[in-house]
Design a protein around this motif. Structure first.
Motif, PDB file in Angstrom:
ATOM      1  N   PRO A  36       0.823  -1.199   0.000  1.00 27.88           N
ATOM      2  CA  PRO A  36       0.000   0.000   0.000  1.00 27.88           C
ATOM      3  C   PRO A  36       0.857   1.248   0.000  1.00 27.88           C
ATOM      4  CG  PRO A  36       0.012  -1.023   2.175  1.00 27.88           C
ATOM      5  CD  PRO A  36       0.705  -1.970   1.252  1.00 27.88           C
ATOM      6  N   VAL A  37       0.282   2.356  -0.437  1.00 28.19           N
ATOM      7  CA  VAL A  37       1.035   3.599  -0.555  1.00 28.19           C
ATOM      8  C   VAL A  37       1.456   4.126   0.796  1.00 28.19           C
ATOM      9  CG1 VAL A  37       0.890   5.993  -1.326  1.00 28.19           C
ATOM     10  CG2 VAL A  37      -0.125   4.188  -2.708  1.00 28.19           C
ATOM     11  N   ASP A  38       0.657   3.875   1.823  1.00 25.76           N
ATOM     12  CA  ASP A  38       0.944   4.472   3.122  1.00 25.76           C
ATOM     13  C   ASP A  38       1.910   3.659   3.958  1.00 25.76           C
ATOM     14  OD1 ASP A  38      -0.741   2.364   3.472  1.00 25.76           O
ATOM     15  OD2 ASP A  38      -2.086   3.380   4.889  1.00 25.76           O
ATOM     16  N   GLY A  39       2.503   2.622   3.409  1.00 25.11           N
ATOM     17  CA  GLY A  39       3.487   1.873   4.166  1.00 25.11           C
ATOM     18  C   GLY A  39       3.487   0.423   3.778  1.00 25.11           C
ATOM     19  N   PRO A  40       4.431  -0.364   4.293  1.00 23.34           N
ATOM     20  CA  PRO A  40       4.537  -1.753   3.934  1.00 23.34           C
ATOM     21  C   PRO A  40       3.364  -2.559   4.447  1.00 23.34           C
ATOM     22  CG  PRO A  40       6.246  -1.131   5.506  1.00 23.34           C
ATOM     23  CD  PRO A  40       5.471   0.089   5.206  1.00 23.34           C
ATOM     24  N   ARG A  41       3.110  -3.691   3.827  1.00 24.57           N
ATOM     25  CA  ARG A  41       1.967  -4.504   4.224  1.00 24.57           C
ATOM     26  C   ARG A  41       2.163  -5.064   5.622  1.00 24.57           C
ATOM     27  NH1 ARG A  41       2.707  -9.933   0.503  1.00 24.57           N
ATOM     28  NH2 ARG A  41       4.595 -10.671   1.499  1.00 24.57           N
ATOM     29  N   THR A  42       1.070  -5.357   6.259  1.00 24.63           N
ATOM     30  CA  THR A  42       1.152  -5.870   7.619  1.00 24.63           C
ATOM     31  C   THR A  42       0.704  -7.310   7.707  1.00 24.63           C
ATOM     32  OG1 THR A  42      -1.083  -5.061   8.046  1.00 24.63           O
ATOM     33  CG2 THR A  42       0.733  -3.606   8.618  1.00 24.63           C
ATOM     34  N   GLY A  43       0.239  -7.887   6.604  1.00 29.59           N
ATOM     35  CA  GLY A  43      -0.205  -9.267   6.624  1.00 29.59           C
ATOM     36  C   GLY A  43       0.425 -10.038   5.500  1.00 29.59           C
ATOM     37  N   PHE A 166       8.844  -0.887  -7.369  1.00 30.26           N
ATOM     38  CA  PHE A 166       9.768   0.235  -7.355  1.00 30.26           C
ATOM     39  C   PHE A 166       9.307   1.337  -8.311  1.00 30.26           C
ATOM     40  CE2 PHE A 166      13.519   2.378  -9.126  1.00 30.26           C
ATOM     41  CZ  PHE A 166      14.042   2.925  -7.969  1.00 30.26           C
ATOM     42  N   LYS A 167       8.753   0.957  -9.432  1.00 33.59           N
ATOM     43  CA  LYS A 167       8.275   1.933 -10.422  1.00 33.59           C
ATOM     44  C   LYS A 167       7.260   2.885  -9.806  1.00 33.59           C
ATOM     45  CE  LYS A 167       5.790   2.229 -14.839  1.00 33.59           C
ATOM     46  NZ  LYS A 167       5.103   1.447 -15.907  1.00 33.59           N
ATOM     47  N   GLU A 168       6.421   2.378  -8.906  1.00 31.08           N
ATOM     48  CA  GLU A 168       5.400   3.202  -8.276  1.00 31.08           C
ATOM     49  C   GLU A 168       5.990   4.196  -7.285  1.00 31.08           C
ATOM     50  OE1 GLU A 168       2.298   3.067  -9.326  1.00 31.08           O
ATOM     51  OE2 GLU A 168       2.985   1.550 -10.741  1.00 31.08           O
ATOM     52  N   LEU A 169       7.215   3.943  -6.838  1.00 30.47           N
ATOM     53  CA  LEU A 169       7.831   4.798  -5.823  1.00 30.47           C
ATOM     54  C   LEU A 169       8.781   5.838  -6.408  1.00 30.47           C
ATOM     55  CD1 LEU A 169       8.759   1.964  -3.289  1.00 30.47           C
ATOM     56  CD2 LEU A 169       6.923   3.633  -3.007  1.00 30.47           C
ATOM     57  N   ALA A 170       9.310   5.572  -7.605  1.00 29.35           N
ATOM     58  CA  ALA A 170      10.369   6.400  -8.167  1.00 29.35           C
ATOM     59  C   ALA A 170       9.819   7.451  -9.124  1.00 29.35           C
ATOM     60  CB  ALA A 170      11.388   5.521  -8.897  1.00 29.35           C
ATOM     61  N   THR A 171      10.495   8.593  -9.182  1.00 25.45           N
ATOM     62  CA  THR A 171      10.180   9.615 -10.170  1.00 25.45           C
ATOM     63  C   THR A 171      10.791   9.205 -11.513  1.00 25.45           C
ATOM     64  OG1 THR A 171      12.191  10.890  -9.747  1.00 25.45           O
ATOM     65  CG2 THR A 171      10.254  11.373  -8.368  1.00 25.45           C
TER      66      THR A 171
END
Length: 237
Positions: A36-43, A166-171
């Motif tokens: 998820p965008v707001d942080g790493p998964r928890t499950g 990674f593509k979703e995180l990088a400019t």
């Protein structure tokens, strides 16, 4: 003679009947869930490369650092210095840690394309994480070693998924910088193998790098491609 079954002979140009191949069991993509965008998964099962890597770099919401710390025997020769480095990495904002994890893994993917990651390639990977990732030298060494371990352990099974994450995180600029770094890693041994070149091309495609941009990056390393060197040797004969 009338009761003898007739055997039909195929002509040389007639294809044999197609027999469906049995399905290949492969569950890794099904177990992987996009972070998820707001942080790493928890499950989830935690078997995805990105997720497993992040569990060591990021303190997940609602989980104490001690709960996600690697067991004492997981990092060979772990010392108090290593533990301090890990603590500094966990102090990074989650999205930044995710970016660095993906960056390091993509570099390791390029280096491991020929099934070997040399010391020279490791040094270039560490330099890239310092120069482009903003890590200090000690952090870069630890992150690179972890990325190399995961790439060797799960070679090829989740490369696309991690690169897509990674593509979703990088400019756009960071994606270009990562591809340029991949070529630098491949050239660290003075020659970019055919496997490395093919893998880097795949990485660029998965990151959405257009062909003109990729070609402009490749130009700087044209003399180090194994395929081009072989063609030049052949032309001189």
């Amino acid at each position: 003679m009338g009761d003898t079954p007739r055997v039909r002979l195929r002509t040389p140009f007639e294809r044999p009947p197609r027999v469906p191949a049995p399905p290949i069991p492969y569950s890794a993509p099904c177990e992987y869930q996009s972070l998820p965008v707001d942080g790493p998964r928890t499950g989830g099962s935690g078997q995805g490369l990105m997720a497993g890597f992040l569990d060591r770099l990021v303190r997940r919401p609602g989980v104490s650092p001690a709960d996600v710390a690697p067991p004492p025997d997981e990092i060979a020769g772990e010392t108090e210095t290593v533990r301090r480095i890990v603590a500094r990495l966990r102090a990074l904002p989650p999205d930044r840690a995710r970016f660095l994890a993906g960056f390091a893994y993509v570099l390791a993917r390029a280096a491991h394309a020929d099934l070997d990651i040399s010391d020279a390639e490791s040094v270039v990977m560490e330099s890239a994480l310092v120069d482009l990732g903003g890590l200090d030298a000690a952090q870069a060494v630890l992150v690179v070693e972890m990325a190399k371990l995961q790439s060797r352990t799960m070679f090829g099974t989740e490369d696309f998924l991690v690169t897509r994450e990674f593509k979703e995180l990088a400019t756009d600029e960071e994606k270009v910088a990562v591809v340029r770094s991949c070529f630098a890693v491949g050239a660290a041994d003075d020659e970019i193998s055919n496997d490395e070149a093919e893998t880097i091309n795949e990485i660029a495609k998965e990151l959405g790098i257009d062909r003109p941009t990729l070609n402009s990056i490749r130009e700087a390393y044209v003399d180090q491609f194994a395929l081009i060197r072989a063609a030049r040797r052949l032309a001189r004969r």
